[in-house]
Scaffold this motif. Structure first.
Motif, PDB file in Angstrom:
ATOM      1  N   SER A 293       0.824  -1.202   0.000  1.00 17.18           N
ATOM      2  CA  SER A 293       0.000   0.000   0.000  1.00 17.18           C
ATOM      3  C   SER A 293       0.858   1.252   0.000  1.00 17.18           C
ATOM      4  O   SER A 293       0.552   2.237  -0.677  1.00 17.18           O
ATOM      5  CB  SER A 293      -0.912  -0.006   1.230  1.00 17.18           C
ATOM      6  OG  SER A 293      -1.815  -1.098   1.166  1.00 17.18           O
TER       7      SER A 293
ATOM      8  N   PHE B  75      -7.338   1.796   0.809  1.00 15.37           N
ATOM      9  CA  PHE B  75      -7.112   2.036   2.234  1.00 15.37           C
ATOM     10  C   PHE B  75      -8.427   2.080   2.994  1.00 15.37           C
ATOM     11  O   PHE B  75      -9.473   2.456   2.449  1.00 15.37           O
ATOM     12  CB  PHE B  75      -6.356   3.348   2.443  1.00 15.37           C
ATOM     13  CG  PHE B  75      -4.972   3.360   1.849  1.00 15.37           C
ATOM     14  CD1 PHE B  75      -3.881   2.948   2.588  1.00 15.37           C
ATOM     15  CD2 PHE B  75      -4.769   3.764   0.541  1.00 15.37           C
ATOM     16  CE1 PHE B  75      -2.609   2.950   2.046  1.00 15.37           C
ATOM     17  CE2 PHE B  75      -3.501   3.774  -0.009  1.00 15.37           C
ATOM     18  CZ  PHE B  75      -2.410   3.360   0.753  1.00 15.37           C
TER      19      PHE B  75
ATOM     20  N   ALA C 158      -5.706   4.354   8.116  1.00 19.31           N
ATOM     21  CA  ALA C 158      -4.773   4.361   6.989  1.00 19.31           C
ATOM     22  C   ALA C 158      -5.308   5.216   5.842  1.00 19.31           C
ATOM     23  O   ALA C 158      -4.547   5.910   5.163  1.00 19.31           O
ATOM     24  CB  ALA C 158      -4.503   2.943   6.505  1.00 19.31           C
ATOM     25  N   ARG C 159      -6.633   5.177   5.627  1.00 17.45           N
ATOM     26  CA  ARG C 159      -7.229   5.998   4.570  1.00 17.45           C
ATOM     27  C   ARG C 159      -7.084   7.477   4.898  1.00 17.45           C
ATOM     28  O   ARG C 159      -6.738   8.288   4.027  1.00 17.45           O
ATOM     29  CB  ARG C 159      -8.698   5.640   4.383  1.00 17.45           C
ATOM     30  CG  ARG C 159      -9.395   6.463   3.312  1.00 17.45           C
ATOM     31  CD  ARG C 159     -10.879   6.153   3.242  1.00 17.45           C
ATOM     32  NE  ARG C 159     -11.119   4.827   2.705  1.00 17.45           N
ATOM     33  CZ  ARG C 159     -12.324   4.254   2.672  1.00 17.45           C
ATOM     34  NH1 ARG C 159     -13.375   4.891   3.167  1.00 17.45           N
ATOM     35  NH2 ARG C 159     -12.469   3.051   2.170  1.00 17.45           N
TER      36      ARG C 159
END
Length: 465
Positions: free
Chosen positions: A23, A142, A146-147
């Motif tokens: 990611s 995400f 995390a997003r």
């Protein structure tokens, strides 16, 4: 944060979520595209005198070197977002990056003003394909904290591209790498674009496409013509003295955009899902983004004119002053997520207030030694960081993955239209002020502060958390 495979909207239940390392790699590749396209929007301003000399370009041609990019970008973002939904976001991101890289090479090798203008328009079209996919992919890859951090990183990359555009451009021109002069500001994109493009398939996960729908051709034509009719007179109007055609174009834009809105409610496969605007965060947030960016591009432009024409600084010297603004922006951006977690929507009001306070300090510093501008610039940068870093997360938080790229296209369009409109509105004040450039810059800060005040007020209409 759990690293187990957690299904998110739009992801097949059996499709594992990317690992944290993957990611991060994807985010770096995506944000590189955001950075170089945003940088290119601002960097060209410092090269204008050299382009005029090198290509023998007149004033009108130079205006179009700047305007062509913004016009193509602003009119194509919504369509670019929809194409990402239909054809695949990774595919459209890669296509946009490839075309942008090729167009940058064409800009750097341009033998004439007309060639340069055409290549800049292609750059803008490519950026319109690329930029909406980034927010859409982030929204799908995400989740949770995390997003929010990924959206903050997006705002940071976009802000740094804008803040440091003038500094990087001035440094490149001063360095005159391999005798390329002003051409280096475009040619630098080529190796960056090639390397990034090679990493797209390895790092960015493929996401399911929206099936069973088609591109809304009628909506695409209406929104494109409507935005061109709106942005074109805003770019050209002040320079030409606002002739009758500019007002007719603005009136036509209202009719075309109203027809577009009507077609979206009646169409079977709308370009922008009407359901998006039933979500308060998206509806209010898009308007807030437009209002706030009225104070963005206009501030950068007229500050640069004040520093170079009013204070006699070179492009590099004025660019160095932007370091203070960039430092404030970076410091605020890195803390914006944590502050937004506590304050929610009020982080936007805080940022707008801090930026307005920075403008007050700049008002007090005009006429004094150049160093007195630094505290005000740092505060303005911090205010921008508190707004831009969490803005995307707050506006897109309730959008499903199915409409993520389209929503990102609408949000980006609001920001680009806000930039163009802000330059035009603040330009009326700047060029209408009597006296010296310092007086014009002082006058231009007043509407910037007013836009910040409206932004803080609109933030109160967003959902509390």
């Amino acid at each position: 944060m759990s690293h187990t495979a957690t299904p998110v909207a739009g992801r097949h239940p059996r499709e594992a979520a990317p690992s944290p390392t993957a990611s991060i790699g994807a985010l770096l590749v995506l944000l590189t595209g955001v950075f170089i396209t945003t940088l290119d929007f601002f960097i060209v301003n410092v090269a204008i005198p050299d382009i005029q000399t090198g290509l023998g370009a007149g004033a009108t041609a130079i205006q179009w070197v700047v305007a062509g990019f913004g016009l193509a970008l602003g009119s194509g973002l919504i369509t670019g977002g929809r194409l990402g939904d239909l054809a695949g976001r990774r595919r459209m991101y890669a296509l946009g990056l490839a075309v942008f890289t090729a167009a940058s090479l064409a800009c750097g090798l341009a033998p004439s003003p007309a060639t340069l203008i055409g290549a800049r328009v292609v750059q803008g079209i490519a950026a319109a394909l690329l930029m909406p996919q980034v927010l859409g992919i982030i929204n799908g890859v995400f989740t949770g904290e995390a997003r929010a951090k990924a959206f903050t990183a997006y705002g940071l990359a976009m802000g740094l591209g804008g803040v440091f555009g003038q500094l990087i451009g001035g440094a490149l021109i001063q360095a005159n790498l391999f005798g390329t002069g002003w051409r280096s500001i475009f040619l630098i994109n080529v190796p960056v674009g090639v390397v990034t493009l090679a990493l797209v398939r390895r790092t960015v996960p493929s996401q399911p496409r929206t099936t069973g729908t088609r591109l809304d051709v009628t909506g695409t034509v209406l929104v494109t013509l409507g935005l061109i009719a709106l942005v074109l007179p805003l770019i050209e109007g002040r320079r030409l003295g606002w002739p009758a055609w500019t007002w007719a174009s603005l009136a036509a834009s209202a009719v075309l955009l109203a027809a577009f809105a009507l077609s979206q409610h009646r169409g079977s496969a709308p370009l922008v899902a009407p359901a998006l605007f039933r979500q308060p965060a998206f509806r209010v947030g898009s308007g807030l983004a437009l209002v706030y960016t009225l104070a963005m591009a206009s501030f950068f432009l007229y500050l640069a004119l004040y520093l170079q024409q009013g204070r006699g600084l070179s492009a590099l010297e004025s660019g160095l002053l932007f370091v203070a603004l960039g430092a404030g922006y970076f410091a605020a951006s890195t803390r914006a997520t944590a502050i937004a977690a506590r304050l929610g929507r009020q982080v936007l009001a805080l940022g707008a207030a801090v930026q307005a306070a920075g403008c007050v300090l700049l008002l007090a510093a005009i006429g004094h030694a150049i160093g007195w501008l630094i505290p005000g610039l740092a505060l303005v940068g911090a205010g921008m960081g508190f707004v831009l870093a969490p803005l995307s997360a707050l506006v897109l938080s309730g959008v499903t993955d199915r409409h993520a790229a389209s929503a990102a296209g609408v949000l980006s369009t609001a920001q680009q239209v806000g930039n163009a409109l802000g330059v035009a509105l603040v330009g009326i004040v700047f060029y209408g002020a009597l006296g010296e450039v310092a007086d014009a810059f002082r006058a231009s800060l007043l509407p910037v502060m007013a836009f910040c005040g409206v932004t803080a007020a609109l933030a109160q209409l967003l959902p509390k958390r």
